[in-house]
Write a protein that holds these residues in place. Structure first.
Motif, PDB file in Angstrom:
ATOM      1  N   PRO A 164      52.272   1.302  64.416  1.00 37.55           N
ATOM      2  CA  PRO A 164      53.532   1.931  64.027  1.00 37.55           C
ATOM      3  C   PRO A 164      54.325   1.100  63.021  1.00 37.55           C
ATOM      4  N   PHE A 165      54.166  -0.209  63.089  1.00 41.81           N
ATOM      5  CA  PHE A 165      54.886  -1.082  62.163  1.00 41.81           C
ATOM      6  C   PHE A 165      54.217  -1.078  60.784  1.00 41.81           C
ATOM      7  N   ASP A 166      52.896  -0.914  60.767  1.00 37.61           N
ATOM      8  CA  ASP A 166      52.195  -0.755  59.492  1.00 37.61           C
ATOM      9  C   ASP A 166      52.683   0.494  58.765  1.00 37.61           C
ATOM     10  N   ILE A 167      52.815   1.581  59.500  1.00 36.29           N
ATOM     11  CA  ILE A 167      53.288   2.831  58.888  1.00 36.29           C
ATOM     12  C   ILE A 167      54.728   2.677  58.413  1.00 36.29           C
ATOM     13  N   ALA A 168      55.553   2.014  59.224  1.00 28.81           N
ATOM     14  CA  ALA A 168      56.958   1.819  58.834  1.00 28.81           C
ATOM     15  C   ALA A 168      57.056   1.011  57.547  1.00 28.81           C
ATOM     16  N   LEU A 169      56.250  -0.054  57.426  1.00 24.99           N
ATOM     17  CA  LEU A 169      56.330  -0.869  56.216  1.00 24.99           C
ATOM     18  C   LEU A 169      55.704  -0.136  55.030  1.00 24.99           C
ATOM     19  N   GLY A 170      54.667   0.654  55.270  1.00 23.14           N
ATOM     20  CA  GLY A 170      54.135   1.484  54.205  1.00 23.14           C
ATOM     21  C   GLY A 170      55.175   2.460  53.681  1.00 23.14           C
ATOM     22  N   LEU A 171      55.963   3.021  54.589  1.00 24.42           N
ATOM     23  CA  LEU A 171      57.055   3.908  54.192  1.00 24.42           C
ATOM     24  C   LEU A 171      58.103   3.148  53.392  1.00 24.42           C
ATOM     25  N   ALA A 172      58.382   1.907  53.785  1.00 25.95           N
ATOM     26  CA  ALA A 172      59.326   1.081  53.021  1.00 25.95           C
ATOM     27  C   ALA A 172      58.834   0.864  51.599  1.00 25.95           C
ATOM     28  N   MET A 200      61.482  13.202  48.632  1.00 26.61           N
ATOM     29  CA  MET A 200      61.489  11.761  48.417  1.00 26.61           C
ATOM     30  C   MET A 200      60.369  11.353  47.484  1.00 26.61           C
ATOM     31  N   LEU A 201      59.139  11.833  47.760  1.00 28.12           N
ATOM     32  CA  LEU A 201      57.999  11.470  46.932  1.00 28.12           C
ATOM     33  C   LEU A 201      57.953  12.266  45.631  1.00 28.12           C
ATOM     34  N   ALA A 202      58.888  13.158  45.449  1.00 27.04           N
ATOM     35  CA  ALA A 202      59.048  13.830  44.155  1.00 27.04           C
ATOM     36  C   ALA A 202      60.037  13.087  43.270  1.00 27.04           C
ATOM     37  N   ALA A 203      60.466  11.896  43.734  1.00 34.49           N
ATOM     38  CA  ALA A 203      61.388  11.039  42.983  1.00 34.49           C
ATOM     39  C   ALA A 203      62.740  11.709  42.757  1.00 34.49           C
ATOM     40  N   GLU A 204      63.227  12.457  43.773  1.00 37.64           N
ATOM     41  CA  GLU A 204      64.498  13.159  43.636  1.00 37.64           C
ATOM     42  C   GLU A 204      65.602  12.584  44.527  1.00 37.64           C
ATOM     43  N   TRP A 205      65.290  11.568  45.336  1.00 33.13           N
ATOM     44  CA  TRP A 205      66.331  10.944  46.147  1.00 33.13           C
ATOM     45  C   TRP A 205      67.122   9.951  45.303  1.00 33.13           C
ATOM     46  N   ARG A 206      68.384   9.776  45.678  1.00 29.99           N
ATOM     47  CA  ARG A 206      69.196   8.767  45.025  1.00 29.99           C
ATOM     48  C   ARG A 206      68.706   7.372  45.387  1.00 29.99           C
ATOM     49  N   THR A 207      68.917   6.428  44.476  1.00 32.42           N
ATOM     50  CA  THR A 207      68.426   5.065  44.667  1.00 32.42           C
ATOM     51  C   THR A 207      68.971   4.436  45.944  1.00 32.42           C
ATOM     52  N   PHE A 208      70.255   4.618  46.209  1.00 36.42           N
ATOM     53  CA  PHE A 208      70.842   3.999  47.401  1.00 36.42           C
ATOM     54  C   PHE A 208      70.188   4.529  48.672  1.00 36.42           C
ATOM     55  N   ARG A 209      69.910   5.818  48.719  1.00 32.97           N
ATOM     56  CA  ARG A 209      69.280   6.408  49.896  1.00 32.97           C
ATOM     57  C   ARG A 209      67.885   5.832  50.095  1.00 32.97           C
ATOM     58  N   LEU A 210      67.147   5.644  49.008  1.00 34.63           N
ATOM     59  CA  LEU A 210      65.810   5.065  49.083  1.00 34.63           C
ATOM     60  C   LEU A 210      65.864   3.617  49.554  1.00 34.63           C
ATOM     61  N   GLN A 211      66.813   2.862  49.003  1.00 37.64           N
ATOM     62  CA  GLN A 211      66.950   1.465  49.399  1.00 37.64           C
ATOM     63  C   GLN A 211      67.330   1.343  50.873  1.00 37.64           C
ATOM     64  N   ARG A 212      68.176   2.221  51.330  1.00 35.56           N
ATOM     65  CA  ARG A 212      68.595   2.178  52.737  1.00 35.56           C
ATOM     66  C   ARG A 212      67.422   2.472  53.661  1.00 35.56           C
ATOM     67  N   LEU A 213      66.583   3.462  53.298  1.00 32.40           N
ATOM     68  CA  LEU A 213      65.402   3.768  54.104  1.00 32.40           C
ATOM     69  C   LEU A 213      64.429   2.591  54.104  1.00 32.40           C
ATOM     70  N   ALA A 214      64.221   1.992  52.943  1.00 29.50           N
ATOM     71  CA  ALA A 214      63.300   0.855  52.853  1.00 29.50           C
ATOM     72  C   ALA A 214      63.790  -0.312  53.703  1.00 29.50           C
ATOM     73  N   ALA A 215      65.083  -0.586  53.642  1.00 30.44           N
ATOM     74  CA  ALA A 215      65.641  -1.693  54.420  1.00 30.44           C
ATOM     75  C   ALA A 215      65.505  -1.443  55.913  1.00 30.44           C
ATOM     76  N   VAL A 262      63.279  -3.787  58.393  1.00 31.19           N
ATOM     77  CA  VAL A 262      63.920  -4.473  59.523  1.00 31.19           C
ATOM     78  C   VAL A 262      63.195  -4.167  60.832  1.00 31.19           C
ATOM     79  N   ILE A 263      62.685  -2.961  60.944  1.00 31.09           N
ATOM     80  CA  ILE A 263      61.922  -2.591  62.141  1.00 31.09           C
ATOM     81  C   ILE A 263      60.547  -3.256  62.137  1.00 31.09           C
ATOM     82  N   ALA A 264      59.872  -3.251  60.978  1.00 30.48           N
ATOM     83  CA  ALA A 264      58.464  -3.633  60.924  1.00 30.48           C
ATOM     84  C   ALA A 264      58.222  -5.136  60.819  1.00 30.48           C
ATOM     85  N   ILE A 265      58.910  -5.801  59.906  1.00 30.81           N
ATOM     86  CA  ILE A 265      58.552  -7.189  59.593  1.00 30.81           C
ATOM     87  C   ILE A 265      58.728  -8.133  60.779  1.00 30.81           C
TER      88      ILE A 265
END
Length: 397
Positions: A293-301, A241-256, A260-263
């Motif tokens: 845990p929510f700080d980490i989740a949003l950082g991951l987003a 993921m951090l090598a910028a090799e994931w597809r955009t949709f997969r990244l957007q889905r993880l961020a969303a 949704v969990i953190a905010i």
């Protein structure tokens, strides 16, 4: 599996994410330089008189505080893992030498400029990385989750009984005083800190040198949560993921999903603390423990969104990447700039600004980073403190 060629090539999106993390840290660090310590967590401790100040606090709590520290720690873990996997001679010895030098830099930084220096915590947490860096992504994520649980468990032991007693109306006066002095708005403590903020450079150095043992005890308490972010970063590097090799949709889905969990949880904490009138006994645990845990989740987003939308050829990405490649130098130089603005030996604005004004002034060092970093990278490559760190660690190893 990370290939050898991938390990030796730069991922510009990763550098840009590191640059964004350094910028985000400035948005919170400014309060350490500008306001008495309890105001970092509590808007009514000092400098939070207006509605705009409260809004800035709420925005910072939900979207900034500890999210960018999480990103910075994640990327620190990635950098350490890459160096460990390069296969250089005696990689463990070289790694421990780097951590020793980083600890020394952090202690100097904390003594001379920034009492909240994160390099000390990264150096101490980083000592554990060689023991886990070889694990699979799933195992690393499990370790990360376990470390977050350790952090929360320690927080429950430290703060839990106080919150329960406060809720039942039978909290002791000593506990309340400690909470208000550190996270609330106890008037004598604020007055003392305002006077302390006007001390000279030599006085500050002497005081902080005397406090190094206590500093290290406090830093040790942050090791589990920082190590959790580092192991998560290594997992995200290994799963590409951090090598910028994931597809955009997969990244957007993880961020969303992470958002949704953190905010909502972070907004609920803002509402709860504000509704109760910002008592120190709630502000401290909410900022340090409950939100973790929510700080980490949003950082991951944020990391996922950055990988989705940073383009290697984009001008914004390239500028942020230059900031990220000089992350250690920029982190230290922002403290120099903020000290020059707020310290008694500088412009002396400590305690003279409100929360929103302090936030606005944070853009001074941010603008400096964005302006000078590309020129330095183009002309000289590695930053001065990156060179110092590398050379000193090489001597030790």
């Amino acid at each position: 599996m990370v290939t050898s060629s991938a390990l030796h090539s730069r991922v510009i999106e990763l550098d840009a994410l590191r640059g964004l993390a350094v910028i985000g840290i400035v948005w919170m660090n400014v309060y350490v330089f500008a306001l008495p310590a309890p105001a970092y967590y509590n808007p009514i401790a000092y400098g939070g008189e207006t509605q705009l100040d409260r809004i800035v606090w709420a925005f910072s709590f939900v979207f900034i505080e500890d999210k960018f520290r999480t990103l910075f720690a994640m990327l620190f873990g990635v950098g350490c893992a890459i160096l460990l996997e390069r296969g250089d001679a005696r990689p463990w010895r070289a790694h421990f030498a780097r951590m020793a030098v980083l600890l020394a830099i952090g202690l100097l930084h904390a003594t001379l400029l920034a009492s909240n220096d994160v390099l000390r915590a990264y150096a101490l947490a980083g000592l554990a990385l060689p023991f886990v860096a070889h694990l699979s992504p799933i195992a690393l994520i499990s370790v990360s989750v376990g470390l977050v649980a350790v952090h929360i468990g320690g927080g429950i032991i430290t703060f839990g009984s106080g919150i329960v007693d406060w809720a039942s109306g039978r909290v002791s006066s000593d506990v309340l005083f400690f909470a208000e002095r550190n996270f609330g708005h106890e008037s004598n403590a604020i007055r003392f800190l305002l006077d302390q903020g006007q001390e000279g450079f030599g006085e500050r150095i002497a005081r902080r040198l005397d406090g190094i043992p206590n500093q290290l005890v406090a830093v040790a308490g942050s090791i589990p949560i920082n190590l959790a972010a580092m192991t998560l970063g290594i997992a995200l590097w290994k799963n590409r993921m951090l090598a910028a090799e994931w597809r955009t949709f997969r990244l957007q889905r993880l961020a969303a999903l992470c958002a949704v969990i953190a905010i909502p949880a972070l907004l609920a904490l803002v509402w709860w603390v504000a509704k109760e009138g910002f008592p120190g006994i709630l502000v401290g645990p909410s900022s340090l423990i409950i939100s973790a845990p929510f700080d980490i989740a949003l950082g991951l987003a944020y990391a996922a969104l950055a990988m989705a939308f940073f383009g290697a050829a984009g001008s914004v990405t390239r500028r942020l990447a230059a900031v990220g490649r000089l992350s250690l130098t920029n982190y230290l130089l922002t403290s120099v700039i903020l000290s020059a603005i707020f310290a008694g030996w500088g412009l002396g604005l400590f305690g003279e600004v409100s929360r929103w004004q302090a936030f606005a002034l944070s853009f001074v060092p941010i603008a400096a980073m964005l302006l000078w970093s590309p020129a330095w990278i183009k002309s000289l490559g590695h930053g001065p403190f990156e060179r110092l760190w590398r050379a000193s660690a090489k001597i030790l190893s």
